[in-house]
Design an enzyme around this catalytic site. Structure first.
Site, PDB file in Angstrom:
ATOM      1  N   GLY A 148      -0.711   7.830   1.377  1.00  0.00           N
ATOM      2  CA  GLY A 148      -0.676   9.222   1.818  1.00  0.00           C
ATOM      3  C   GLY A 148       0.692   9.625   2.326  1.00  0.00           C
ATOM      4  O   GLY A 148       1.693   8.972   2.053  1.00  0.00           O
TER       5      GLY A 148
ATOM      6  N   HIS B 136       6.065  10.314  -4.755  1.00  0.00           N
ATOM      7  CA  HIS B 136       4.670  10.036  -5.161  1.00  0.00           C
ATOM      8  C   HIS B 136       4.255  10.972  -6.303  1.00  0.00           C
ATOM      9  O   HIS B 136       3.564  10.560  -7.230  1.00  0.00           O
ATOM     10  CB  HIS B 136       3.708  10.272  -3.988  1.00  0.00           C
ATOM     11  CG  HIS B 136       3.905   9.349  -2.822  1.00  0.00           C
ATOM     12  ND1 HIS B 136       4.394   9.773  -1.618  1.00  0.00           N
ATOM     13  CD2 HIS B 136       3.643   8.028  -2.683  1.00  0.00           C
ATOM     14  CE1 HIS B 136       4.434   8.757  -0.772  1.00  0.00           C
ATOM     15  NE2 HIS B 136       3.998   7.684  -1.390  1.00  0.00           N
TER      16      HIS B 136
ATOM     17  N   GLN C 144      -1.577  -4.676   5.650  1.00  0.00           N
ATOM     18  CA  GLN C 144      -0.163  -4.880   5.335  1.00  0.00           C
ATOM     19  C   GLN C 144       0.767  -4.501   6.486  1.00  0.00           C
ATOM     20  O   GLN C 144       1.974  -4.485   6.322  1.00  0.00           O
ATOM     21  CB  GLN C 144       0.216  -4.143   4.050  1.00  0.00           C
ATOM     22  CG  GLN C 144       0.201  -2.635   4.120  1.00  0.00           C
ATOM     23  CD  GLN C 144       0.386  -2.016   2.739  1.00  0.00           C
ATOM     24  OE1 GLN C 144      -0.524  -2.016   1.919  1.00  0.00           O
ATOM     25  NE2 GLN C 144       1.569  -1.477   2.469  1.00  0.00           N
TER      26      GLN C 144
ATOM     27  N   GLY D 213       6.172   2.704  -7.562  1.00  0.00           N
ATOM     28  CA  GLY D 213       7.588   3.084  -7.448  1.00  0.00           C
ATOM     29  C   GLY D 213       8.498   1.865  -7.458  1.00  0.00           C
ATOM     30  O   GLY D 213       8.172   0.822  -6.878  1.00  0.00           O
TER      31      GLY D 213
ATOM     32  N   LYS E 259      11.272   1.824  -5.929  1.00  0.00           N
ATOM     33  CA  LYS E 259      11.956   1.715  -4.633  1.00  0.00           C
ATOM     34  C   LYS E 259      11.514   0.438  -3.916  1.00  0.00           C
ATOM     35  O   LYS E 259      12.307  -0.243  -3.300  1.00  0.00           O
ATOM     36  CB  LYS E 259      11.666   2.926  -3.742  1.00  0.00           C
ATOM     37  CG  LYS E 259      12.378   2.822  -2.390  1.00  0.00           C
ATOM     38  CD  LYS E 259      12.069   3.985  -1.504  1.00  0.00           C
ATOM     39  CE  LYS E 259      10.710   3.905  -0.880  1.00  0.00           C
ATOM     40  NZ  LYS E 259      10.584   2.892   0.201  1.00  0.00           N
TER      41      LYS E 259
ATOM     42  N   GLN F  72       7.869  -5.416  -3.846  1.00  0.00           N
ATOM     43  CA  GLN F  72       6.424  -5.147  -3.946  1.00  0.00           C
ATOM     44  C   GLN F  72       6.003  -5.073  -5.418  1.00  0.00           C
ATOM     45  O   GLN F  72       4.990  -5.663  -5.820  1.00  0.00           O
ATOM     46  CB  GLN F  72       6.105  -3.831  -3.235  1.00  0.00           C
ATOM     47  CG  GLN F  72       4.714  -3.291  -3.546  1.00  0.00           C
ATOM     48  CD  GLN F  72       4.336  -2.085  -2.708  1.00  0.00           C
ATOM     49  OE1 GLN F  72       4.032  -2.236  -1.537  1.00  0.00           O
ATOM     50  NE2 GLN F  72       4.353  -0.906  -3.284  1.00  0.00           N
TER      51      GLN F  72
ATOM     52  N   ARG G 142       8.790   7.034   5.407  1.00  0.00           N
ATOM     53  CA  ARG G 142       9.419   6.658   6.683  1.00  0.00           C
ATOM     54  C   ARG G 142      10.666   7.488   6.984  1.00  0.00           C
ATOM     55  O   ARG G 142      11.168   7.451   8.113  1.00  0.00           O
ATOM     56  CB  ARG G 142       9.696   5.160   6.715  1.00  0.00           C
ATOM     57  CG  ARG G 142       8.382   4.383   6.803  1.00  0.00           C
ATOM     58  CD  ARG G 142       8.536   2.922   7.086  1.00  0.00           C
ATOM     59  NE  ARG G 142       7.263   2.332   7.477  1.00  0.00           N
ATOM     60  CZ  ARG G 142       6.407   1.740   6.649  1.00  0.00           C
ATOM     61  NH1 ARG G 142       6.672   1.651   5.377  1.00  0.00           N
ATOM     62  NH2 ARG G 142       5.268   1.226   7.106  1.00  0.00           N
TER      63      ARG G 142
HETATM   64  O1  PAF Z   1       3.598   1.255  -1.608  1.00  0.00           O
HETATM   65  C1  PAF Z   1       2.616   1.600  -0.925  1.00  0.00           C
HETATM   66  O2  PAF Z   1       2.452   2.759  -0.554  1.00  0.00           O
HETATM   67  C2  PAF Z   1       1.577   0.558  -0.545  1.00  0.00           C
HETATM   68  O3  PAF Z   1       2.181  -0.665  -0.291  1.00  0.00           O
HETATM   69  C3  PAF Z   1       0.456   0.408  -1.575  1.00  0.00           C
HETATM   70  C4  PAF Z   1       0.969  -0.080  -2.920  1.00  0.00           C
HETATM   71  C5  PAF Z   1      -0.249   1.748  -1.756  1.00  0.00           C
HETATM   72  C6  PAF Z   1      -0.583  -0.607  -1.086  1.00  0.00           C
HETATM   73  O4  PAF Z   1      -1.144  -0.207   0.124  1.00  0.00           O
END
Ligand code: PAF
Length: 282
Positions: A31, A37, A61, A149, A151, A155, A189
């Site tokens: 969100g 996004h 996380q 993404g 960025k 991840q 952020r």
């Molecule tokens: O990148 C994010 O916003 C989060 O790490 C994700 C992939 C939605 C998992 O909670």
């Protein structure tokens, strides 16, 4: 746009879409949506018939002392942006819908080797939380495609490996980082930055660019290049986290002779921990 919060209802909806022969792309988010996004949604729309976005601030996380409690929740503005972008369905579950046995009793997915490097060192357990929730979202939505993404390079790397290691039939697509006019990567952020910090934060992109330039010129003393970049960042008011040059395919620290590199950086500006990266092909 349809909004679903319950897993049982989501599953019923997915069954119907599958019966109609529709392909599905998933865009997972926490969100507080921004143009980065929305670019993922637009890309997903070119890849599948139906785009399902998720909004779930995944407690797994976040480490203790991180920003879970103050993570911005902007559901109605997010819904409006998703609707305007032509997203078909939003799945916005509660914690108990995702973690029915509680977060402390949840089966965990852990991708070895890379999960404890870089952001994983600064944020222990973070990537276990990400891999676990993405794996769960896959199994809830059963998408053909998932768009993330670039960025969050580490991840994305970890999600790709998790998808492959668990033989999950989802095609993972990376989407280029969106930046503001000064080069600052768009991130939820950034909202923690004051106007002055926001303008100083562009130093992160500049440090990545100047390191990339020197790599392209043939400089191969990677630790020295990183140290110079760290100094540049400190001069702009950043506090150090990490700045490394890694092999873009393995994420291990780069060795002379590697031809595809990624510069990965994280640094603190005021209350925000910002991350960014640049891929360099030599
Ligand atoms: O990148 C994010 O916003 C989060 O790490 C994700 C992939 C939605 C998992 O909670």
């Amino acid at each position: 746009m349809q909004v679903i919060t319950k897993l049982a209802e989501l599953r019923q909806q997915i069954r119907e879409l599958r019966q109609q022969g529709k392909t599905i792309a998933m865009v997972a988010t926490m969100g507080n949506l921004h143009a980065g996004h929305i670019a993922l949604i637009h890309q997903a729309k070119t890849l599948a018939d139906i785009v399902i976005a998720t909004i779930f601030v995944n407690p797994l996380q976040f480490g203790s002392g991180e920003d879970l409690e103050k993570y911005p929740k902007t559901l109605s503005a997010d819904k409006e942006q998703l609707t305007n972008a032509g997203c078909h369905l939003l799945f916005a579950p509660t914690d108990s819908e995702v973690y029915p046995h509680g977060r402390d009793n949840q089966t965990i997915v852990e991708v070895p080797a890379t999960s404890n490097l870089y952001c994983g060192t600064s944020r222990p357990g973070h990537f276990q939380g990400v891999a676990t929730v993405v794996c769960k979202l896959y199994s809830m939505i059963q998408p053909d495609i998932a768009v993330f993404g670039e960025k969050d390079y580490q991840q994305l790397h970890i999600i790709r490996q998790m998808t492959q290691d668990l033989s999950i039939a989802v095609e993972v697509i990376g989407s280029p980082t969106k930046r503001n006019a000064g080069g600052l990567a768009l991130s939820s952020r950034n909202g923690y930055l004051t106007a002055d910090e926001r303008s100083r934060a562009t130093a992160l992109y500049k440090a990545l660019q100047s390191t990339k330039h020197q790599l392209k010129l043939g400089f191969s003393d990677f630790p020295l290049l990183c140290e110079q970049a760290q100094t540049q960042l400190e001069e702009a008011g950043f506090k150090r986290d990490y700045f490394v040059i890694a092999n873009a395919n393995t994420l291990m620290l780069a060795q002379p002779g590697d031809i595809k590199l990624v510069i990965l950086a994280a640094a603190y500006m005021g209350a925000a921990r910002l991350i960014d990266n640049q891929v360099v092909s030599l």
